[in-house]
Design a protein around this motif. Structure first.
Motif, PDB file in Angstrom:
ATOM      1  N   SER A  22      -3.773 -20.221  -5.755  1.00  8.90           N
ATOM      2  CA  SER A  22      -2.851 -19.562  -4.811  1.00  8.90           C
ATOM      3  C   SER A  22      -1.791 -20.539  -4.285  1.00  8.90           C
ATOM      4  CB  SER A  22      -3.641 -18.944  -3.654  1.00  8.90           C
ATOM      5  OG  SER A  22      -4.480 -19.913  -3.090  1.00  8.90           O
ATOM      6  N   LEU A  23      -2.112 -21.841  -4.230  1.00 15.03           N
ATOM      7  CA  LEU A  23      -1.106 -22.817  -3.756  1.00 15.03           C
ATOM      8  C   LEU A  23       0.135 -22.768  -4.653  1.00 15.03           C
ATOM      9  CD1 LEU A  23      -0.238 -25.330  -2.004  1.00 15.03           C
ATOM     10  CD2 LEU A  23      -1.184 -26.714  -3.850  1.00 15.03           C
ATOM     11  N   PHE A  24      -0.105 -22.785  -5.965  1.00 12.08           N
ATOM     12  CA  PHE A  24       1.038 -22.799  -6.897  1.00 12.08           C
ATOM     13  C   PHE A  24       1.740 -21.442  -6.910  1.00 12.08           C
ATOM     14  CE2 PHE A  24      -2.041 -25.952  -8.563  1.00 12.08           C
ATOM     15  CZ  PHE A  24      -1.304 -27.066  -8.223  1.00 12.08           C
ATOM     16  N   GLN A  25       0.938 -20.358  -6.803  1.00 11.65           N
ATOM     17  CA  GLN A  25       1.572 -19.026  -6.774  1.00 11.65           C
ATOM     18  C   GLN A  25       2.519 -18.922  -5.587  1.00 11.65           C
ATOM     19  OE1 GLN A  25      -2.130 -16.892  -6.720  1.00 11.65           O
ATOM     20  NE2 GLN A  25      -1.995 -16.356  -8.886  1.00 11.65           N
ATOM     21  N   ARG A  26       2.058 -19.392  -4.400  1.00 13.27           N
ATOM     22  CA  ARG A  26       2.896 -19.292  -3.201  1.00 13.27           C
ATOM     23  C   ARG A  26       4.082 -20.239  -3.274  1.00 13.27           C
ATOM     24  NH1 ARG A  26      -1.470 -17.857   0.278  1.00 13.27           N
ATOM     25  NH2 ARG A  26      -1.995 -15.881  -0.642  1.00 13.27           N
ATOM     26  N   ALA A  27       3.813 -21.515  -3.617  1.00 10.79           N
ATOM     27  CA  ALA A  27       4.873 -22.526  -3.501  1.00 10.79           C
ATOM     28  C   ALA A  27       5.896 -22.414  -4.632  1.00 10.79           C
ATOM     29  CB  ALA A  27       4.254 -23.929  -3.481  1.00 10.79           C
ATOM     30  N   ILE A  28       5.424 -22.240  -5.865  1.00  8.69           N
ATOM     31  CA  ILE A  28       6.356 -22.261  -7.005  1.00  8.69           C
ATOM     32  C   ILE A  28       6.968 -20.880  -7.223  1.00  8.69           C
ATOM     33  CG2 ILE A  28       6.558 -22.709  -9.499  1.00  8.69           C
ATOM     34  CD1 ILE A  28       4.143 -24.563  -9.263  1.00  8.69           C
ATOM     35  N   GLY A  29       6.185 -19.827  -6.904  1.00 14.38           N
ATOM     36  CA  GLY A  29       6.703 -18.464  -7.046  1.00 14.38           C
ATOM     37  C   GLY A  29       5.977 -17.705  -8.137  1.00 14.38           C
ATOM     38  N   GLU A  30       5.486 -16.507  -7.773  1.00 14.86           N
ATOM     39  CA  GLU A  30       4.713 -15.657  -8.700  1.00 14.86           C
ATOM     40  C   GLU A  30       5.477 -15.322  -9.967  1.00 14.86           C
ATOM     41  OE1 GLU A  30       1.685 -14.342  -8.340  1.00 14.86           O
ATOM     42  OE2 GLU A  30       1.250 -14.110  -6.199  1.00 14.86           O
ATOM     43  N   GLU A  31       6.810 -15.213  -9.841  1.00 15.98           N
ATOM     44  CA  GLU A  31       7.598 -14.700 -10.966  1.00 15.98           C
ATOM     45  C   GLU A  31       8.047 -15.786 -11.948  1.00 15.98           C
ATOM     46  OE1 GLU A  31       8.117 -11.605 -11.491  1.00 15.98           O
ATOM     47  OE2 GLU A  31       7.581 -10.684  -9.569  1.00 15.98           O
ATOM     48  N   THR A  32       7.741 -17.029 -11.640  1.00 16.73           N
ATOM     49  CA  THR A  32       8.243 -18.107 -12.509  1.00 16.73           C
ATOM     50  C   THR A  32       7.433 -18.187 -13.798  1.00 16.73           C
ATOM     51  OG1 THR A  32       6.764 -19.652 -11.436  1.00 16.73           O
ATOM     52  CG2 THR A  32       8.985 -19.520 -10.530  1.00 16.73           C
ATOM     53  N   ASP A  33       8.044 -18.725 -14.850  1.00 22.21           N
ATOM     54  CA  ASP A  33       7.323 -18.933 -16.115  1.00 22.21           C
ATOM     55  C   ASP A  33       6.135 -19.866 -15.901  1.00 22.21           C
ATOM     56  OD1 ASP A  33       8.917 -17.317 -17.528  1.00 22.21           O
ATOM     57  OD2 ASP A  33       9.917 -18.875 -18.715  1.00 22.21           O
ATOM     58  N   VAL A  34       6.345 -20.889 -15.077  1.00 23.10           N
ATOM     59  CA  VAL A  34       5.264 -21.860 -14.849  1.00 23.10           C
ATOM     60  C   VAL A  34       4.013 -21.123 -14.360  1.00 23.10           C
ATOM     61  CG1 VAL A  34       4.521 -23.819 -13.433  1.00 23.10           C
ATOM     62  CG2 VAL A  34       6.805 -23.821 -14.419  1.00 23.10           C
TER      63      VAL A  34
END
Ligand code: HAM
Length: 416
Positions: free
Chosen positions: A51-63
């Motif tokens: 969830s840290l990466f989902q929140r910080a980087i963004g759910e819609e990103t390719d990463v």
């Protein structure tokens, strides 16, 4: 049939001598430069909550959508190997209540489940920097100057810098709408993926590598046309500051950074010696909401595998193996045991020394000394042990002499 378990996973590599010496040189140069900018090291865990990466980087990103190594632990929690360093660094800084003004760097492995190719790994290393503080063109220019100095110091002054802006959160509806409206007019010319992206994420179309989509993008107006005047002025100011620092940056309205936390300045550096994956570093200003707090900062990350590739393409070889000053050669069991003690004594005195404990012949031990590049070889057998001496041979000239043991350290370290 081989199970393959003794070879690294695809897209992952072992790193040892001799290349590691080039990595160490690059890292030592970086640490020296980072200290000039008062940037201190931060080490965060490699594994974090998904969830840290989902929140910080963004759910819609390719990463987040396609590139994370995510798994459930035994307790059913979803964990992810960090795909980048900003999210973890911000989490760690919030954890200790760090304020604007915090300046950190991190150096370590990141993981992205991408298709491996030259310059693209599943485990790769980044040197990243995060400078916390509110938006200020000077802060962004300082951050870019630091990245530029690192690349220059390593010998990559021919990197190229592209600069642009995301604008602020308030600009986003106008950017998305403006872009969507223009793209809708040429919808049929876009690839299937982009036609699907058009409604929800028109900005992602900028990232598309399909020739048709690239052609469409080339015909569109620069994104800045959709931004508020303040955002355009901010970008102009960063560009002016960079030219006052003699850093050449190309303002490029097509620059797309695949992470959603950016606001205002974004940039990417490419290097001409790299192939299709030519981005050597990227960064930008961001605004991340972390548990009721808003963290603002600016940062970048440099891909170290790509730094090494660019250096190697420029003919930079790893530094040579550090040769021992002296190699201890033993004749007989007693001398072997005594030489183990002597080796530790010499190292305590700061003398790099090597030996071979395999009980091989003097000739074989001399060959090992030669192979290691030792400057001297010190030979001892029962006779020398009784006399408190050794036979010291200068490897390059072949000259030999008898030296008292209490003089050995001084002679081989060149101080006698
Ligand atoms: P990024 O552009 O995703 O930015 O990655 C930075 C650099 O890491 C790239 O320019 C590239 O050199 C290297 N890199 C990325 N993926 C791979 C890969 N699969 N194999 C080899 N090298 C790779 C970020 O990660 C942001 N966190 C940068 C940042 C810090 N922005 C603000 N603060």
């Amino acid at each position: 049939m081989s199970s393959g378990c003794w070879s690294p996973l695809p897209g992952m590599a072992d790193l040892g001598p001799p290349e590691i010496r080039l990595w160490q040189r690059v890292e030592a140069d970086a640490r020296r430069i980072l200290a000039l900018y008062r940037v201190e090291e931060l080490r965060t865990p490699i594994l974090e909550r998904t969830s840290l990466f989902q929140r910080a980087i963004g759910e819609e990103t390719d990463v987040v959508q396609k590139e994370m190594f995510t798994f459930e632990d035994r307790g059913g929690r979803s964990l992810t190997l960090r795909p980048e360093g900003t999210a973890g660094a911000i989490r760690a800084l919030c954890d200790v209540g760090a304020e604007a003004g915090s300046r950190v760097f991190y150096l370590g492995p990141m993981f992205r489940a991408e298709r491996p190719q030259a310059g693209r790994r599943r485990q790769f290393h980044q040197l990243g920097v995060e400078l916390l503080g509110p938006p200020a063109p000077e802060a962004d220019a300082e951050c870019i100057a630091l990245m530029w100095r690192l690349l220059n110091e390593w010998g990559l002054a021919d990197a190229r810098l592209r600069l642009h802006t995301r604008g602020t959160a308030a600009d986003q509806p106008a950017v998305r709408e403006g872009l969507r409206a223009r793209l809708a007019e040429v919808r049929d010319a876009l690839c299937e993926d982009c036609q699907r992206r058009l409604d929800r994420q028109p900005l992602r179309v900028l990232d598309c590598k399909q020739a048709g989509c690239q052609q469409v993008m080339a015909g569109l107006p620069a994104l800045t046309t959709f931004l508020a005047e303040d955002s355009r002025r901010y970008l102009d100011r960063v560009a002016t500051l960079l030219s006052s620092l003699q850093i050449e940056a190309m303002v490029d309205g097509r620059l797309a950074r695949g992470l959603d936390y950016y606001e205002h300045t974004i940039w990417e550096a490419t290097h001409p010696a790299l192939g299709a994956q030519d981005a050597i570093a990227g960064g930008g200003r961001y605004r991340i909401e972390a548990e009721g707090r808003v963290v603002e900062g600016v940062g970048f990350a440099i891909g170290l595998e790509r730094v090494m590739m660019a250096l190697q393409a420029r003919g930079v070889a790893p530094p040579p193996d550090p040769a021992p000053a002296v190699w201890l050669v033993s004749v007989g069991d007693r001398a072997t045991a005594e030489n183990l003690v002597l080796a530790e004594r010499l190292r305590s005195a700061g003398v790099p020394c090597g030996a071979d404990w395999s009980g091989r012949s003097v000739k074989a031990q001399m060959r090992a000394a030669h192979k290691a590049g030792a400057v001297w070889a010190a030979v001892r057998g029962d006779k020398e042990l009784a006399a408190g001496t050794c036979r010291l041979k200068h490897m390059a000239s072949g000259e030999e002499r008898t030296v008292a043991m209490d003089e050995l350290a001084a002679v081989v370290s060149g101080s006698a």
